[in-house]
Design an enzyme around this catalytic site. Structure first.
Site, PDB file in Angstrom:
ATOM      1  N   ALA A 162     -14.708  -0.170  16.830  1.00 11.96           N
ATOM      2  CA  ALA A 162     -13.318  -0.046  17.299  1.00 11.96           C
ATOM      3  C   ALA A 162     -13.125  -1.016  18.457  1.00 11.96           C
ATOM      4  O   ALA A 162     -13.006  -0.626  19.617  1.00 11.96           O
ATOM      5  CB  ALA A 162     -13.042   1.389  17.734  1.00 11.96           C
ATOM      6  N   LYS A 194      -3.960  12.076  15.297  1.00 11.60           N
ATOM      7  CA  LYS A 194      -3.495  13.199  16.141  1.00 11.60           C
ATOM      8  C   LYS A 194      -3.730  14.539  15.446  1.00 11.60           C
ATOM      9  O   LYS A 194      -3.988  15.560  16.097  1.00 11.60           O
ATOM     10  CB  LYS A 194      -2.022  13.032  16.523  1.00 11.60           C
ATOM     11  CG  LYS A 194      -1.837  12.248  17.815  1.00 11.60           C
ATOM     12  CD  LYS A 194      -2.080  10.772  17.666  1.00 11.60           C
ATOM     13  CE  LYS A 194      -3.135  10.132  18.443  1.00 11.60           C
ATOM     14  NZ  LYS A 194      -3.252   8.689  18.221  1.00 11.60           N
ATOM     15  N   ALA A 239       0.855  -1.196   0.000  1.00 16.68           N
ATOM     16  CA  ALA A 239       0.000   0.000   0.000  1.00 16.68           C
ATOM     17  C   ALA A 239       0.888   1.241   0.000  1.00 16.68           C
ATOM     18  O   ALA A 239       1.352   1.677  -1.053  1.00 16.68           O
ATOM     19  CB  ALA A 239      -0.943  -0.028   1.190  1.00 16.68           C
ATOM     20  N   HIS A 296      10.639  25.360  36.588  1.00 16.72           N
ATOM     21  CA  HIS A 296       9.403  25.951  37.099  1.00 16.72           C
ATOM     22  C   HIS A 296       8.998  27.118  36.195  1.00 16.72           C
ATOM     23  O   HIS A 296       9.871  27.888  35.774  1.00 16.72           O
ATOM     24  CB  HIS A 296       9.634  26.475  38.517  1.00 16.72           C
ATOM     25  CG  HIS A 296       8.428  27.144  39.093  1.00 16.72           C
ATOM     26  ND1 HIS A 296       7.334  26.425  39.544  1.00 16.72           N
ATOM     27  CD2 HIS A 296       8.145  28.454  39.290  1.00 16.72           C
ATOM     28  CE1 HIS A 296       6.432  27.283  40.000  1.00 16.72           C
ATOM     29  NE2 HIS A 296       6.890  28.512  39.863  1.00 16.72           N
ATOM     30  N   GLU A 307     -19.618   0.115  25.379  1.00 19.13           N
ATOM     31  CA  GLU A 307     -18.465  -0.665  25.847  1.00 19.13           C
ATOM     32  C   GLU A 307     -18.965  -1.899  26.596  1.00 19.13           C
ATOM     33  O   GLU A 307     -19.839  -1.795  27.456  1.00 19.13           O
ATOM     34  CB  GLU A 307     -17.581   0.220  26.744  1.00 19.13           C
ATOM     35  CG  GLU A 307     -16.515  -0.494  27.547  1.00 19.13           C
ATOM     36  CD  GLU A 307     -15.506  -1.289  26.715  1.00 19.13           C
ATOM     37  OE1 GLU A 307     -14.962  -0.732  25.752  1.00 19.13           O
ATOM     38  OE2 GLU A 307     -15.290  -2.478  27.035  1.00 19.13           O
ATOM     39  N   ALA A 345       3.510  -8.893  -1.348  1.00 18.67           N
ATOM     40  CA  ALA A 345       4.402 -10.054  -1.307  1.00 18.67           C
ATOM     41  C   ALA A 345       3.605 -11.318  -1.005  1.00 18.67           C
ATOM     42  O   ALA A 345       2.753 -11.325  -0.113  1.00 18.67           O
ATOM     43  CB  ALA A 345       5.459  -9.844  -0.233  1.00 18.67           C
TER      44      ALA A 345
END
Ligand code: FAD
Ligand code: NAD
Length: 470
Positions: free
Chosen positions: A275, A53, A38, A449, A211, A119
């Site tokens: 998912a 992201k 791909a 800090h 879930e 392959a």
């Protein structure tokens, strides 16, 4: 069949595992051929880590601006923002293109031969690459090698009673929407369900997550995911825990669910994102003809990434959990170095994991429960981000940092954190464990800090009974 190509190392799959192995092998002067069917970069760069992201960032920016359209305590007022989804997707795609082109350039620089095509494994030293899959008619290219590295990655797991197609989509389709649905039901409150669920919700979609277990992100400890649960609730994401998915509604516009101790009901859903995990890509391509030892669908490897056949190695998602890009990369490097004659083992002290929800979750090493289960006498120290000045200035006080260490010698066993931006703690967490740091090493390191990272130092001090700011 054209003349066979002979090489020392043949890598099947150009994802993070395969391409890193190839670059390292090239650096070490090993003649290397990489076959990719791909796109270079694999799942991670094309349809995984990077595009997700990028969209998380788009959604975060859009949502923050929406917050300013009302009454913001920061004193900022903005007009109601609008989203140009086509541009958002084009921006994401441009990042993907830049990175995948960069991989191609790195492989060229290191003299790796890249063969485009799928392959098919003939035996442990031979593959045929089918160029037809690339739309080019022609004879398969035979490649013979001394070492074969299997890095074929993984694919989304489907629910047998609700296969992908039509309104039922995987993360791949969810990352490239042509238009946003009004309602989205998500099956699985794991990494993908919650990262992409947060994106869609922040972009204005009504999102419900179903879930099977009794909490979100069940792979993490319960305290760690509480702030994520609360944030999803206040964002308006519907969370349906301990709930069974029964299938599509008759009209195809909803998801039938069976909540615990309640009547079956239908969640409105123009689209359903499944998912429920990923499956190693071990079916097809002639892999089964090698008769390798397997762990279910995953190829079994030893602590050097060797399979049960001499000269055949395997890395990354193909070898099972944890299916993380940085693990695949580290394994790839490890294999290339062994083929060059170095003595290497893949025995990391910790593999950090990050879930890019809002707030983010990051872990490395053992939780208190895991330490106890391993029979270790451990102590822990927790520092709340509510007591960290930088976190306050970032409006990010929900969350904490926790360290786990041996009671006797204070050797650090694990870290966990939840909070905005804490994904960047993964580096400090991983380093301290890999370098064998003790609580005193971290507690007595000067942390700049004001940074959220001070909470890392404070957690170590707290475990020693010496916390300064809480
Ligand atoms: P892959 O990246 O899957 O690559 C395998 C490659 O092999 C593919 O390019 C494939 O085309 C090719 N291939 C397969 N069979 C053949 C064949 N027969 N011939 C030629 N080529 C073949 N991980 C993280 O660490 N952080 C994240 O933030 C993160 N986010 C994610 C978000 C999503 C939505 C998804 C789906 C995954 C995410 N992951 C993340 C997981 C990460 O993408 C995988 O762990 C990582 O890509 C695994 O690398 P790999 O090299 O083992 O396999
Ligand atoms: P996951 O394993 O993270 O979560 C799957 C969830 O689905 C679990 O909570 C599980 O209990 C639930 N589930 C399983 N079957 C179900 C059913 N029939 N009904 C309802 N719930 C069900 O899997 P994922 O979110 O699909 O992600 C796949 C892999 O991709 C992850 O394991 C991870 O390795 C990788 N990933 C990593 C990142 C990251 O590192 N930030 C991000 C995305 C994906």
């Amino acid at each position: 069949m054209s003349n066979p190509v002979n090489t020392t190392l043949l890598i099947i799959g150009g994802g993070p595992g395969g391409y890193v192995a190839a670059i390292r092998a090239g650096q070490l002067g090993i003649p290397t051929v990489l076959v990719e069917g791909a796109s270079l970069g694999g799942t991670c760069l094309n349809i995984g880590c990077i595009p997700s992201k990028a969209l998380i960032h788009v959604a975060e920016q859009f949502h923050a601006l929406q917050g300013y359209a009302g009454d913001s305590p920061l004193g900022i007022r903005a007009q109601s923002p609008e989203l140009d989804l086509d541009r958002s997707i084009a921006w994401k795609d441009a990042i993907v293109r830049k990175l995948t082109t960069g991989i191609g350039a790195l492989l060229k620089k290191h003299k790796v031969t890249v063969v485009q095509g799928w392959a098919h494994i003939v035996d442990g030293k031979t593959v045929d690459v089918d160029p037809v899959a690339k739309g080019k008619a022609g004879a398969p290219q035979r490649i013979r090698c001394e070492h074969m590295l299997l890095a074929m990655g993984s694919e989304p797991a489907a629910l047998p009673f609700m296969p992908f197609g039509g309104p039922v989509i995987s993360s791949t389709e969810a990352l490239s929407p042509e238009k946003l649905p009004k309602t989205l039901a998500i099956v699985g409150a794991g990494y993908i369900g919650l990262e992409l669920g947060t994106v869609y919700r922040k972009l204005g979609v009504k999102v419900d997550v179903v879930e099977a277990q009794d909490r979100i992100l069940p792979a993490y400890d319960a305290d760690l995911v509480k702030p994520v649960h609360a944030a999803l609730k206040s964002l308006g994401v519907g969370l349906h825990l301990q709930t069974q998915v029964l299938g599509l509604s008759e009209d195809g516009k909803g998801l039938r669910i069976q909540p615990p101790k309640a009547e079956e009901r239908v969640l409105p859903a123009q689209q359903i994102l499944v998912a429920v995990g990923r499956r190693p890509r071990s079916r097809g391509f002639g892999l089964s003809s090698l008769m390798l030892d397997m762990d279910g669908p995953a190829v079994r490897v030893d602590d050097r990434c060797r399979t049960s056949m001499n000269g055949v190695w395997a890395i990354g998602d193909l070898t099972g959990e944890p299916m993380l890009a940085h693990r695949a990369m580290a394994q790839g490097e490890c294999v290339a170095e062994q083929i060059a004659g170095h003595t290497r083992h893949f025995v990391p002290a910790a593999i950090p994991a990050v879930c890019f929800t809002d707030p983010e979750v990051v872990t490395a090493g053992l939780s208190p429960q895991q330490a106890a289960a391993a029979g270790l006498d451990a102590i822990d120290g927790v520092f709340p981000l509510a007591a960290n000045g930088r976190a306050m200035t970032l409006e990010s006080t929900d969350g904490f940092v926790r360290v786990v260490a041996r009671r006797d010698n204070h050797l650090i066993l694990g870290w966990q954190a939840v909070g905005r931006g804490v994904s960047e703690f993964a580096a400090a967490f991983g380093q301290s464990i890999e370098l064998g740091a003790r609580l005193e090493d971290v507690g007595h390191t000067i942390h700049a800090h004001p940074t959220q990272g001070e909470a890392i130092q404070e957690a170590a001090l707290r475990a020693l009974g010496q916390a300064l700011h809480a």
